[in-house]
Scaffold this motif. Structure first.
Motif, mmCIF file in Angstrom:
data_model
loop_
_atom_site.group_PDB
_atom_site.id
_atom_site.type_symbol
_atom_site.label_atom_id
_atom_site.label_comp_id
_atom_site.label_asym_id
_atom_site.label_seq_id
_atom_site.Cartn_x
_atom_site.Cartn_y
_atom_site.Cartn_z
ATOM 1 N N GLN A 1 49.561 25.274 34.598
ATOM 2 C CA GLN A 1 50.016 24.042 34.670
ATOM 3 C C GLN A 1 51.486 23.840 34.649
ATOM 4 O O GLN A 1 51.926 23.026 34.958
ATOM 5 N N ALA A 2 52.149 24.929 34.219
ATOM 6 C CA ALA A 2 53.507 25.104 34.174
ATOM 7 C C ALA A 2 54.191 25.652 35.264
ATOM 8 O O ALA A 2 53.929 26.492 35.928
ATOM 9 N N THR A 3 55.656 25.113 35.410
ATOM 10 C CA THR A 3 56.408 25.517 36.243
ATOM 11 C C THR A 3 57.353 26.680 35.535
ATOM 12 O O THR A 3 57.849 26.306 34.594
ATOM 13 N N MET A 4 57.549 27.975 35.973
ATOM 14 C CA MET A 4 58.227 28.865 35.310
ATOM 15 C C MET A 4 59.371 29.422 36.191
ATOM 16 O O MET A 4 59.041 29.678 37.284
ATOM 17 N N LEU B 1 61.154 28.593 30.541
ATOM 18 C CA LEU B 1 62.425 29.375 31.004
ATOM 19 C C LEU B 1 62.415 30.836 30.629
ATOM 20 O O LEU B 1 62.171 30.889 29.313
ATOM 21 N N VAL B 2 62.388 31.839 31.400
ATOM 22 C CA VAL B 2 62.335 33.205 30.956
ATOM 23 C C VAL B 2 63.475 33.983 31.105
ATOM 24 O O VAL B 2 64.074 33.822 32.323
ATOM 25 N N PHE C 1 53.167 34.982 27.412
ATOM 26 C CA PHE C 1 53.242 34.258 28.787
ATOM 27 C C PHE C 1 51.937 33.071 28.383
ATOM 28 O O PHE C 1 52.032 32.061 29.064
ATOM 29 N N ARG C 2 50.936 33.591 28.358
ATOM 30 C CA ARG C 2 49.582 32.750 28.284
ATOM 31 C C ARG C 2 49.778 31.989 27.416
ATOM 32 O O ARG C 2 49.393 30.824 27.607
ATOM 33 N N GLU C 3 50.180 32.041 26.249
ATOM 34 C CA GLU C 3 50.499 30.969 25.305
ATOM 35 C C GLU C 3 51.302 29.999 25.457
ATOM 36 O O GLU C 3 51.047 28.849 25.302
ATOM 37 N N ALA C 4 52.553 30.334 26.289
ATOM 38 C CA ALA C 4 53.197 29.204 26.819
ATOM 39 C C ALA C 4 52.786 28.517 27.809
ATOM 40 O O ALA C 4 53.063 27.233 27.849
ATOM 41 N N ALA C 5 51.873 29.077 28.832
ATOM 42 C CA ALA C 5 51.391 28.254 29.994
ATOM 43 C C ALA C 5 50.391 27.363 29.349
ATOM 44 O O ALA C 5 50.184 26.173 29.805
#
Length: 411
Positions: free
Chosen positions: A143-146, A64-65, A53-57
């Motif tokens: 900064q991401a929308t998840m 999208l999960v 999750f942190r790497e994706a953010a």
């Protein structure tokens, strides 16, 4: 907009389940003009999930999960997201009420672990699940929308269509505009197509190739901040691609060769019958896979044995004795017999040696004869196809459809 797709589940990482969710979401995002830069899968392990999750953010604008929203102890997605965003898990009351109603009507007892399915982070926007129990949710992660959705494909797809499409469209409105076109090409290999299109494109446009045996998809992608400029550039490239590839392009987008052939037959008011030996009904199957094919497809004859060719289609015994079933004369007589017996405008016939045995020095494995008969006469093609049995049979069917398309267009 840089997007990442993140799927969760031990069964994915062990290879017990094929991850169809990632490909489905990537395809839908691409249709919306959003490029997926990364795809990640991880186990139902808290430490692995937190790291992913942190790497994706850190690298994505949109995440999208799917997965980990079930009722069991290894469904950790809500708890892990709560830990990362610093929120508590709260019950989504509308989902709880609907769950209670469904259980009561079905006569099932509601157990405490079922309540795990209707939790969302307090800071998230819950997304009702039209196809199941567990709600999805939207939450800011750095900064991401998840968007987090269940792993069950039909539930993920239902939430995606109900909520994610609209939100992603809005989020992408101010980003780079992508315009694209997919050309479906048959009759030449990927390297020949690439050679024909050499030098096409530039800083604002790229070409991509996908082999979808036995055809090749040529994808032209244009990126520009201005939508009108992107459209104009794509139109310019479209003219050039068509000029260079010519009749190798049989269609666009998701149209199959069978679909394009069927459309041509319907538009011309023509009917079709087929006669198959080595393909054993594959050609008829491909044609009738198209909805509405009953408008133009009369029927087919599977004549595997020589006696069946003679009895069902009137192939002459002398032809079979002198020249064999794998010959120009045989397929032309098969096509003539199918056309006459079915009362069709067009007929296609295939006979060949698909292997792995049965070849001779004069007729090695892969030798195939195809004949197409119509109002304008008879066309014949002899091919020596490479590959395994299933590849040879499929290539034969595609060449038969390509010949038919050409003849229907010329009639």
């Amino acid at each position: 907009m840089r997007a990442e797709i993140f799927t969760i589940g031990d069964e994915l990482c062990r290879g017990e389940i094929v991850d169809t969710n990632s490909s489905w979401m990537a395809d839908r995002l691409w249709e919306m003009g959003v490029t997926v830069h990364w795809m990640t899968s991880c186990r139902d392990v808290r430490e692995d999930m937190i790291r992913a999750f942190r790497e994706a953010a850190e690298r994505a604008d949109l995440i999208l999960v799917s997965g980990g929203l079930g009722p069991t102890e290894d469904d950790l997605t809500v708890d892990v997201v709560c830990e990362i965003v610093g929120a508590e898990a709260v019950t989504h009351e509308p989902s709880l009420l609907r769950m209670k109603d469904r259980f009561e009507r079905a006569g099932y007892q509601l157990t405490p672990n079922n309540l795990r399915q209707v939790r969302v982070p307090a800071s998230a926007r819950a997304l009702m699940n039209p196809a199941g129990q567990a709600p999805g949710f939207e939450v800011a992660l750095g900064q991401a929308t998840m968007f987090v959705m269940p792993g069950v494909p039909r539930e993920m797809q239902a939430i995606f269509d109900a909520y994610v499409v609209e939100r992603v469209t809005a989020l992408a409105a101010s980003s780079e505009k992508i315009r694209k076109r997919v050309y479906r090409v048959f009759g030449k290999g990927e390297s020949h197509i690439d050679h024909a299109l050499a030098g096409l494109g530039g800083a604002d446009a790229t070409l991509h190739y996908q082999v979808a045996f036995p055809e090749t998809l040529v994808k032209v992608v244009v990126r520009d901040r201005d939508a009108a400029a992107a459209e104009a550039r794509l139109a310019e490239l479209d003219r050039e691609v068509r000029a260079r590839l010519g009749i190798m392009i049989y269609g666009e987008g998701k149209d199959s060769l069978a679909t394009v052939l069927g459309r041509a037959l319907a538009a011309a008011g023509r009917t079709l019958a087929v006669a198959e030996s080595c393909t054993g009904g594959m050609l008829g199957s491909l044609i009738t896979d198209v909805p509405g094919s009953s408008r133009y497809f009369v029927g087919g004859y599977i004549v595997y044995a020589d006696e069946a060719k003679r009895r069902e289609l009137g192939v002459r015994a002398d032809t079979l004795a002198r020249l064999g079933a794998v010959s120009r004369e045989c397929v032309e007589e098969m096509a003539a017999g199918a056309r006459a017996r079915a009362g069709a405008d067009f007929a296609a016939a295939i006979s060949g040696i698909a292997g792995p045995d049965g070849g001779t020095p004069d007729k090695p494995v892969g030798t195939v004869h195809i004949a197409v008969m119509g109002p304008g006469g008879t066309a014949h093609k002899q091919m020596l196809f490479p590959g395994a049995r299933d590849q040879i049979r499929r290539l034969a069917c595609y060449w038969a459809m390509a010949l038919l398309l050409r003849e229907v267009g010329a009639s």
